[in-house]
Structures are given as structure tokens and as C-alpha cells.
Design a protein around this motif. Structure first.
Motif, mmCIF file in Angstrom:
data_model
loop_
_atom_site.group_PDB
_atom_site.id
_atom_site.type_symbol
_atom_site.label_atom_id
_atom_site.label_comp_id
_atom_site.label_asym_id
_atom_site.label_seq_id
_atom_site.Cartn_x
_atom_site.Cartn_y
_atom_site.Cartn_z
ATOM 1 N N LEU A 184 4.793 -4.717 3.501
ATOM 2 C CA LEU A 184 3.640 -3.738 2.366
ATOM 3 C C LEU A 184 4.969 -2.512 2.497
ATOM 4 C CD1 LEU A 184 0.284 -3.475 3.086
ATOM 5 C CD2 LEU A 184 2.012 -4.663 1.675
ATOM 6 N N SER A 185 5.601 -2.077 0.621
ATOM 7 C CA SER A 185 6.206 -0.885 0.748
ATOM 8 C C SER A 185 5.320 0.408 1.741
ATOM 9 C CB SER A 185 7.082 -1.351 -0.357
ATOM 10 O OG SER A 185 6.167 -1.003 -0.973
ATOM 11 N N VAL A 186 5.961 1.171 2.187
ATOM 12 C CA VAL A 186 5.771 2.536 2.088
ATOM 13 C C VAL A 186 4.588 3.270 1.281
ATOM 14 C CG1 VAL A 186 5.865 4.675 2.903
ATOM 15 C CG2 VAL A 186 7.216 3.351 3.401
ATOM 16 N N ASP A 187 4.632 2.721 0.397
ATOM 17 C CA ASP A 187 3.063 3.056 -0.911
ATOM 18 C C ASP A 187 2.319 2.386 -0.654
ATOM 19 O OD1 ASP A 187 5.597 1.099 -1.853
ATOM 20 O OD2 ASP A 187 4.271 1.613 -3.838
ATOM 21 N N LEU A 188 2.371 0.603 -0.347
ATOM 22 C CA LEU A 188 1.455 0.444 -0.300
ATOM 23 C C LEU A 188 0.623 0.081 0.733
ATOM 24 C CD1 LEU A 188 2.495 -2.933 -2.451
ATOM 25 C CD2 LEU A 188 0.800 -1.040 -2.817
ATOM 26 N N ILE A 189 1.517 1.178 1.897
ATOM 27 C CA ILE A 189 0.885 1.019 3.306
ATOM 28 C C ILE A 189 -0.092 1.925 3.661
ATOM 29 C CG2 ILE A 189 2.038 1.960 5.458
ATOM 30 C CD1 ILE A 189 2.075 -1.412 5.798
ATOM 31 N N VAL A 190 0.435 3.126 2.366
ATOM 32 C CA VAL A 190 -0.682 4.209 2.235
ATOM 33 C C VAL A 190 -2.237 3.580 1.499
ATOM 34 C CG1 VAL A 190 -0.466 6.197 0.927
ATOM 35 C CG2 VAL A 190 1.327 6.153 2.316
ATOM 36 N N LYS A 191 -1.694 3.289 1.069
ATOM 37 C CA LYS A 191 -2.969 2.354 0.244
ATOM 38 C C LYS A 191 -3.733 1.697 1.226
ATOM 39 C CE LYS A 191 -1.314 2.630 -4.881
ATOM 40 N NZ LYS A 191 -2.251 3.598 -4.988
ATOM 41 N N ALA A 192 -3.177 0.852 2.089
ATOM 42 C CA ALA A 192 -3.652 0.263 2.880
ATOM 43 C C ALA A 192 -4.376 0.962 4.153
ATOM 44 C CB ALA A 192 -2.733 -0.614 4.095
ATOM 45 N N ALA A 193 -4.076 2.087 4.773
ATOM 46 C CA ALA A 193 -4.441 3.555 5.274
ATOM 47 C C ALA A 193 -5.489 3.355 4.599
ATOM 48 C CB ALA A 193 -3.210 3.828 5.526
#
Length: 335
Positions: free
Chosen positions: A61-70
Motif C-alpha cells: 500500500l502507498s503511504v496514504d492507504l497505509i494510513v487508512k490501514a492504521a
């Protein structure tokens, strides 16, 4: 401790299995969302979701989607997320300098997660393989993995991650002396509250294959990692490594892989009583997922049973790619 059991019919073990209520009252171990750490793979880009073929259901996942994962993890009650970067091959070098770049992919992801979801603990990986042109966890010279020079690099990497806001550093490199060096450097730089979860007993296992695909290290790796990762035949050595890392300043210790090494987990917890963790590694995940997708097993039940095995062996928590799926199952009362 010797247990004395009366003969049947005075003793009938089935009495306490008669109902769900009695089974719950006599259950020895429990599994909860608090026992899960979610490893995730981050890559460059924006809005990028890239499936990993050898790990069905897992994506880079790109960073923006990693944030959503978190954010998803926090909403499910998962207490920690662990970052692994998929580094652009153009940034991989023999000196691994990208590993301690304050603005590398992992450090950008740490800052983004802590800005958006400050309550979740962010764990990182401390090893050079995502940045190494030769795919090894340490610096390489003339085919030899260098120990002391690698420790110096890992210290720089650790300080950069601590500055970015990491809560837990996970040195997975298996170099001698790195815990003491990291702890001294963190204390000296004012990062006294940053925890270290040492991959203290990390075996040279064939179960890591899909992970190396996930971080892009498979093609780069030259040779194997047997000169620094543990021999799968050894058990006493694991206890010596655990003791050393605890005395050098590790706050938590890990056994990796997980299910093939439940005996090691049990010995570690029984011997030291320290916070003990396991990594249900990519090969373990892939086997369960593949069997479930083929309809050969009940995926949720096997997933939860495998996680309970870690708890029964003595784990305080487990790094598992199943974390969101397991959390949803537990919330639904299927645990």
C-alpha cells in the motif's frame, strides 16, 4: 508439579465440556484483539494498492492507504501495526544509505500514521535487506556479511526511525551486539521511551519466501542467510540469544517463525518470563490462506486455532497478516 486424577467415573473430563458456559469457565487460555500486531507493506505512490501473488489477500500500500490501514486497525482495537518497506530498486545500494535517510519510505509512513492515528503503536523493521543491493540483512564485503560495520549502520537506522516517531523498533538482522549498541544510542539521543522488540531467535527458515517477494528482496539475494540466522536444529542456542538480548536492553523478545517453533516459544517464556512474541510468517500465512481458498480447510477456524496455539505456548502477542480478519472474527464471537 504432579497432577493427581481420580479414575473414571469419579473423574469425567467431559463434565466440563458439556456446554459452552462450562467450556468457557474451564478454558485455560484466551485470544483477544489485544494479542495482535499487524505487519503491513508500504510502497511509494499515491492511491496504490498492489496485490502480492504469493500472499493472497495481502497488498503493498502507498503511504496514504497505509494510513487508512492504521485507521482500520485502530477501529478494530488492534494495538500495533508493523511497517515493512518495498524500496525502489534504484535506491538499493551496497552501502544501504537509504536505510537511515530521514525521508525514506518507512520514515514517511511512520510520521503519517502517527499524525493521523497517534494512539496506535507503530513498530518498524531494523535490518538492511530492503535497502541492500545484495539482499542481505547486513553489509557485504567479498561475500562476507560484516557484523560490526552492520551494527553501526543499524544504529543510524534506529535513530532515524525513533526521530520519525516509531514506538517499537524490531531489529531482525541477527547481528551480534546490535541490541546494546541500539539501546545506548537511543538513550544518548533522548529516545529513552522507544521500546526494542528483538528478533532474538530468528531461524534460517524456508518459511520466509513470500515475505521476500513482498519486500522485493528475492531477486537481489545472493547466497543464503545461514551465517547470521539460527540453525533450525538448535534450541538451547535460542535461550542464550534471548538472555543476551535482554541483558543488552531489549524490552521484548521474538521467536521467528512461529508455529514450527512453538517449543522454543514455550522454553523462552518459561525460562525468562519476559514479554515474548512470535511472528506468524509469510509462509505460514500463505499455507493457511491457500488451503482455505481451495476449500480444504475452514479458514477462519484454522486461523484462530493457529493464533491460540501461540498464546498457549506462552506468547503475549503475535505478528500476523491475519490481524484484521482475526479481529473481526473475535468481535463476532467466533474466537
Amino acid at each position: 508439579m504432579r497432577l493427581t486424577v481420580a479414575p473414571t467415573p469419579t473423574s469425567r473430563f467431559r463434565r466440563l465440556r458439556k456446554s459452552a458456559a462450562l467450556r468457557a469457565l474451564s478454558q485455560e487460555n484466551t485470544l483477544s484483539v489485544n494479542d495482535l500486531i499487524w505487519p503491513v507493506f508500504v510502497r511509494d505512490g499515491n492511491g496504490v494498492r498492489e496485490p502480492i501473488a504469493s500472499m493472497p489477500g495481502v497488498e503493498r500500500l502507498s503511504v496514504d492507504l497505509i494510513v487508512k490501514a492504521a485507521e482500520e486497525a485502530a477501529a478494530l482495537g488492534i494495538p500495533a501495526i508493523c511497517l515493512f518497506p518495498y524500496t525502489d530498486p534504484a535506491l538499493k545500494t551496497d552501502d544501504c544509505a537509504e536505510a537511515w535517510n530521514p525521508d525514506n519510505l518507512a520514515n514517511r509512513a511512520i510520521r503519517a500514521i502517527k499524525a493521523a492515528v497517534p494512539e496506535i503503536a507503530v513498530m518498524t523493521d531494523v535490518a538492511l535487506d530492503p535497502y541492500n543491493a545484495q539482499g542481505h540483512d547486513g553489509l557485504v564485503r567479498d561475500g562476507i556479511i560484516l557484523n560490526d560495520e552492520t551494527v553501526e549502520a543499524l544504529v543510524k537506522m534506529s535513530l532515524a526511525q525513533a526521530e520519525a516517531g516509531a514506538d517499537i523498533l524490531g531489529p531482525s538482522d541477527m547481528m551480534d551486539g546490535r541490541i546494546g549498541a541500539m539501546r545506548a544510542a537511543l538513550e544518548g539521543a533522548g529516545h529513552k521511551d522507544v521500546a526494542i522488540m528483538s528478533y532474538a531467535a530468528k531461524y534460517a527458515s524456508a518459511f520466509y519466501g513470500p515475505f521476500r517477494d513482498a519486500v522485493g528482496a528475492s531477486g537481489a539475494l545472493k547466497g543464503d542467510k545461514k551465517t547470521y540466522q539460527m540453525n533450525p536444529a538448535n534450541s538451547d542456542e535460542a535461550l542464550r540469544l534471548i538472555e543476551r538480548d535482554l541483558t543488552e536492553g531489549a524490552d521484548m523478545v521474538m521467536v521467528k517463525p512461529g508455529m514450527p517453533y512453538l517449543d522454543i516459544i514455550h522454553r523462552v517464556k518459561t525460562t525468562f518470563g519476559a514479554p515474548t512474541y512470535a511472528y506468524q510468517v509469510s509462509g505460514e500465512y500463505a499455507m493457511i490462506r491457500a488451503a482455505a481458498l481451495n476449500g480444504w480447510i475452514d479458514g477462519d477456524r484454522v486461523m484462530l486455532e493457529s493464533l491460540m496455539a501461540f498464546r498457549r505456548a506462552g506468547c503475549d502477542a503475535v505478528l500476523t497478516y491475519f490481524a484484521p480478519q482475526a479481529a473481526r472474527a473475535l468481535h463476532a464471537g467466533r474466537g
